[in-house]
Design an enzyme around this catalytic site. Structure first.
Site, PDB file in Angstrom:
ATOM      1  N   LYS A 199       0.837  -1.209   0.000  1.00 52.56           N
ATOM      2  CA  LYS A 199       0.000   0.000   0.000  1.00 52.56           C
ATOM      3  C   LYS A 199       0.871   1.257   0.000  1.00 52.56           C
ATOM      4  O   LYS A 199       1.662   1.466   0.910  1.00 52.56           O
ATOM      5  CB  LYS A 199      -0.928   0.008   1.225  1.00 52.56           C
ATOM      6  CG  LYS A 199      -1.691   1.330   1.431  1.00 52.56           C
ATOM      7  CD  LYS A 199      -2.643   1.282   2.630  1.00 52.56           C
ATOM      8  CE  LYS A 199      -3.235   2.660   2.938  1.00 52.56           C
ATOM      9  NZ  LYS A 199      -4.117   2.649   4.123  1.00 52.56           N
TER      10      LYS A 199
ATOM     11  N   ARG B 199      -7.799  -0.258   0.965  1.00 51.40           N
ATOM     12  CA  ARG B 199      -8.359  -1.473   0.357  1.00 51.40           C
ATOM     13  C   ARG B 199      -8.730  -1.235  -1.101  1.00 51.40           C
ATOM     14  O   ARG B 199      -8.725  -2.162  -1.912  1.00 51.40           O
ATOM     15  CB  ARG B 199      -9.545  -1.979   1.190  1.00 51.40           C
ATOM     16  CG  ARG B 199     -10.711  -1.047   1.271  1.00 51.40           C
ATOM     17  CD  ARG B 199     -11.642  -1.377   2.428  1.00 51.40           C
ATOM     18  NE  ARG B 199     -11.111  -0.934   3.714  1.00 51.40           N
ATOM     19  CZ  ARG B 199     -11.704  -1.133   4.885  1.00 51.40           C
ATOM     20  NH1 ARG B 199     -12.845  -1.793   4.961  1.00 51.40           N
ATOM     21  NH2 ARG B 199     -11.176  -0.691   5.994  1.00 51.40           N
TER      22      ARG B 199
ATOM     23  N   ASP C 166     -12.041   7.328   3.672  1.00 52.82           N
ATOM     24  CA  ASP C 166     -10.840   7.043   4.467  1.00 52.82           C
ATOM     25  C   ASP C 166     -10.484   5.554   4.436  1.00 52.82           C
ATOM     26  O   ASP C 166      -9.419   5.157   4.900  1.00 52.82           O
ATOM     27  CB  ASP C 166     -11.059   7.519   5.912  1.00 52.82           C
ATOM     28  CG  ASP C 166      -9.751   7.646   6.684  1.00 52.82           C
ATOM     29  OD1 ASP C 166      -8.688   7.589   6.051  1.00 52.82           O
ATOM     30  OD2 ASP C 166      -9.817   7.797   7.925  1.00 52.82           O
TER      31      ASP C 166
ATOM     32  N   LYS D 272      -9.879  13.057   8.217  1.00 54.82           N
ATOM     33  CA  LYS D 272      -9.512  12.556   9.543  1.00 54.82           C
ATOM     34  C   LYS D 272      -9.494  13.704  10.554  1.00 54.82           C
ATOM     35  O   LYS D 272      -9.168  14.835  10.193  1.00 54.82           O
ATOM     36  CB  LYS D 272      -8.108  11.934   9.500  1.00 54.82           C
ATOM     37  CG  LYS D 272      -8.027  10.581   8.836  1.00 54.82           C
ATOM     38  CD  LYS D 272      -6.585  10.069   8.847  1.00 54.82           C
ATOM     39  CE  LYS D 272      -6.450   8.732   8.147  1.00 54.82           C
ATOM     40  NZ  LYS D 272      -7.100   7.619   8.831  1.00 54.82           N
TER      41      LYS D 272
ATOM     42  N   GLU E 277      -9.407   3.948   2.045  1.00 58.48           N
ATOM     43  CA  GLU E 277      -8.858   4.033   0.688  1.00 58.48           C
ATOM     44  C   GLU E 277      -7.841   2.932   0.388  1.00 58.48           C
ATOM     45  O   GLU E 277      -7.665   2.554  -0.772  1.00 58.48           O
ATOM     46  CB  GLU E 277      -8.219   5.416   0.467  1.00 58.48           C
ATOM     47  CG  GLU E 277      -6.766   5.582   0.962  1.00 58.48           C
ATOM     48  CD  GLU E 277      -6.592   5.381   2.460  1.00 58.48           C
ATOM     49  OE1 GLU E 277      -7.585   5.503   3.196  1.00 58.48           O
ATOM     50  OE2 GLU E 277      -5.468   5.086   2.890  1.00 58.48           O
TER      51      GLU E 277
ATOM     52  N   ASP F  73      -2.381  10.159   3.822  1.00 61.34           N
ATOM     53  CA  ASP F  73      -3.789   9.783   3.955  1.00 61.34           C
ATOM     54  C   ASP F  73      -4.511  10.807   4.826  1.00 61.34           C
ATOM     55  O   ASP F  73      -4.495  10.715   6.046  1.00 61.34           O
ATOM     56  CB  ASP F  73      -3.902   8.378   4.570  1.00 61.34           C
ATOM     57  CG  ASP F  73      -5.360   7.936   4.707  1.00 61.34           C
ATOM     58  OD1 ASP F  73      -6.245   8.600   4.124  1.00 61.34           O
ATOM     59  OD2 ASP F  73      -5.599   6.914   5.386  1.00 61.34           O
TER      60      ASP F  73
ATOM     61  N   ASP G  88       1.641   6.213   5.584  1.00 60.28           N
ATOM     62  CA  ASP G  88       0.660   5.298   4.998  1.00 60.28           C
ATOM     63  C   ASP G  88       1.168   4.626   3.705  1.00 60.28           C
ATOM     64  O   ASP G  88       0.416   3.916   3.035  1.00 60.28           O
ATOM     65  CB  ASP G  88      -0.656   6.049   4.748  1.00 60.28           C
ATOM     66  CG  ASP G  88      -1.879   5.155   4.920  1.00 60.28           C
ATOM     67  OD1 ASP G  88      -1.749   4.095   5.569  1.00 60.28           O
ATOM     68  OD2 ASP G  88      -2.941   5.504   4.391  1.00 60.28           O
TER      69      ASP G  88
END
Ligand code: BES
Ligand code: ZN
Ligand code: ZN
Length: 489
Positions: free
Chosen positions: A257, A343, A339, A269, A341, A262, A280
């Site tokens: 990933k 996956r 959020d 967030k 994201e 993020d 991230d």
């Protein structure tokens, strides 16, 4: 930088000798060293307890300017990790004292009831990893890493284990590279830039590099990945690194990933959760660095790194909660939460990798859920797999490298939780409980009959505080783990 040496310490001049000391046993074979340890133990405040430390200067018995004694604790507590920590501590201390080198006395493997290759591996790793400073962004550099770290062994061992130090160096270089990528501030690693850095490093090791830019990603309909990238000014990329040995029969794909920042997107967030979200892309960093290490270690099978790189930002172009997108393999996904994201980019990367490379094994690594950190804390990764043998190999590699992993369940009936009324799936489960599991099950929807494991590294990828052989920030978690695991295939 790492050298095994068999010098005679009574004759050869050394600036700094480090001697590990066990509380309840003599663990050295060298009689001079054993005598020095006895002398050190006469000091009241030094018993060889873990963390104990004392330094002697200009001892008459040997030609060292200083001897640092470091306690390892009781014999039963000595293992690879305590050796790593000791070597890391010794290295950091020498750096703090602005010394250029160190000589670490290797204890007798037999006496500490371990095997010599493991003893050396642990000591070399601890020292190598602790000898890294991330001061790129400081105008004044206060400290410099050691130029040389020597390990005192017997003459036959110096020769016998020469190959071991280059293997450790290759792997630890990878860990450090991953740490540097993670530590890089998000304004300096927007997808295009991070991608370029990965390509440069990969090409140096003769890996085959392919990059899909935004145009290609659109052409090939990476709908889920593009939805995540839509809010950012920075264009997404998909990097593919290939280690392709001749006559390879097996293919292992590693997916990482790569969210360079993020923010959460439209589901922004809260401030406190934004702080460390430059990390991230730790999965991407670990995968790219593992490929670079593997290129030096040269296994006999193919390893392919598939690395989606995007930035998750809110804007007028960003994906909205409620949007329905079509992923690379054709399944549609309702975006319940922008959020979630990770996956989304992973399912496109996984589908592409399965179609294009038809691997026997696929492992993905991702800072995927806060829920995994709640479940396992900040030092242990979650392992999700339907394959018992693969999950066991991963947890065993975790034990050995101390990049610890704990297997989590994948209950079939939890799939209910991310059903969508309108699309094939929702990227957000309808409960916040079991979030690491529902995220993993979501990924599983895109894995065909390949042996697959998912590693959620949201906890251990980033550390607020420094530790024995790691600075604060990116830990490079996953590189040593994957290198050890790949060795088993
Ligand atoms: N990148 C985060 C997960 C994360 C959290 C990594 C803490 C490192 C430390 C991920 O993209 C995320 O935001 N996940 C959400 C999922 C939720 C919206 C379903 C989470 O964990 O809250
Ligand atoms: Zn997120
Ligand atoms: Zn994320």
């Amino acid at each position: 930088m790492l050298h095994l040496t068999a010098v005679d310490i009574t004759k050869t001049k050394t600036a700094s000798l480090v001697i590990p000391v066990c509380e309840d046993k003599d663990i050295h074979e060298n009689t001079t060293i054993s005598a020095l340890v006895k002398k050190a133990k006469k000091i009241k405040e030094f018993a060889g307890d873990k963390g104990d430390e004392v330094t002697f200067y200009h001892l008459k018995e040997i030609k060292a300017d200083r001897v640092v004694f470091l306690g390892l604790g009781k014999l039963e507590k000595i293992d690879m990790e305590s050796l790593r920590e000791m070597a890391g501590k010794a290295t950091k201390e020498m750096i703090r004292k602005k010394l250029p080198a160190a000589l670490i006395a290797v204890p007798s493997a037999h006496k500490i009831e371990l095997e010599m290759p493991f003893v050396l591996e642990a000591l070399l790793e601890g020292a190598f990893l602790a000898n890294h400073l991330f001061d790129k962004y400081k105008k004044e550099k206060k400290y410099t890493p050691l130029k040389k770290i020597n390990f005192l062994v017997k003459p036959d061992e110096a020769k016998k284990y020469k190959g071991l130090s280059s293997r450790v160096a290759a792997i630890c270089h990878g860990t450090i590279l991953a740490r540097e990528w993670v530590n890089t501030p998000p304004n300096d690693k927007k997808p295009e830039r991070l991608t370029r850095s990965m390509i440069t490093r990969a090409k140096k090791e003769n890996l085959k590099v392919t990059v899909l830019d935004e145009k290609k990603l659109k052409q090939k309909k990476f709908g889920a990945l593009l939805a995540v990238a839509a809010g950012s000014q920075s264009k997404p990329r998909m990097v593919v690194l290939e280690f392709n040995p001749k006559k390879a029969e097996k293919t292992v794909v590693l997916v990482g990933k790569g969210v360079t920042f993020d923010s959460g997107g439209i589901n922004l967030k809260p401030s406190a959760s934004l702080a460390d979200m430059k990390s991230d892309m730790s999965g991407a960093a670990a995968v790219a660095a593992t490929l670079i290490a593997a290129a030096k270690l040269k296994p006999t099978f193919k390893i392919i790194g598939v690395i989606p790189v995007v930035e998750n930002m809110p804007s007028g172009n960003a994906a909205r909660p409620g949007d329905i997108i079509k992923s690379y393999n054709g399944k549609t996904v309702e975006i319940g939460n922008t959020d979630a994201e990770g996956r989304l980019i992973l399912i496109d990367a996984i589908s592409f990798a399965l179609e294009r490379y038809k691997p026997q094994i696929l492992i993905d690594m991702a800072t995927l859920t806060g829920a995994c950190v709640v479940a396992l804390g900040e030092k242990i990764a979650g392992v999700f797999s339907f394959d018992d043998a693969l999950a066991e190999s991963i947890t065993q590699s975790g034990k050995k490298t101390h990049e610890r992993c704990w297997r989590m369940p994948l209950p079939e009936d939890y799939k209910e939780l991310f059903k969508s009324d309108l699309a094939d799936l929702n990227n957000m489960a309808n409960t916040r409980y079991g979030g690491a599991i529902t995220a993993a099950l979501f990924l599983a929807e895109f894995v065909t009959d390949t042996r697959w494991a998912h590693l959620d590294i949201a906890g251990p990828a980033f550390a607020k505080k420094e530790s024995a052989y790691c600075g604060s920030g990116g830990t490079g978690f996953g590189v040593r783990l994957l290198c050890d695991l790949l060795d088993k295939f």
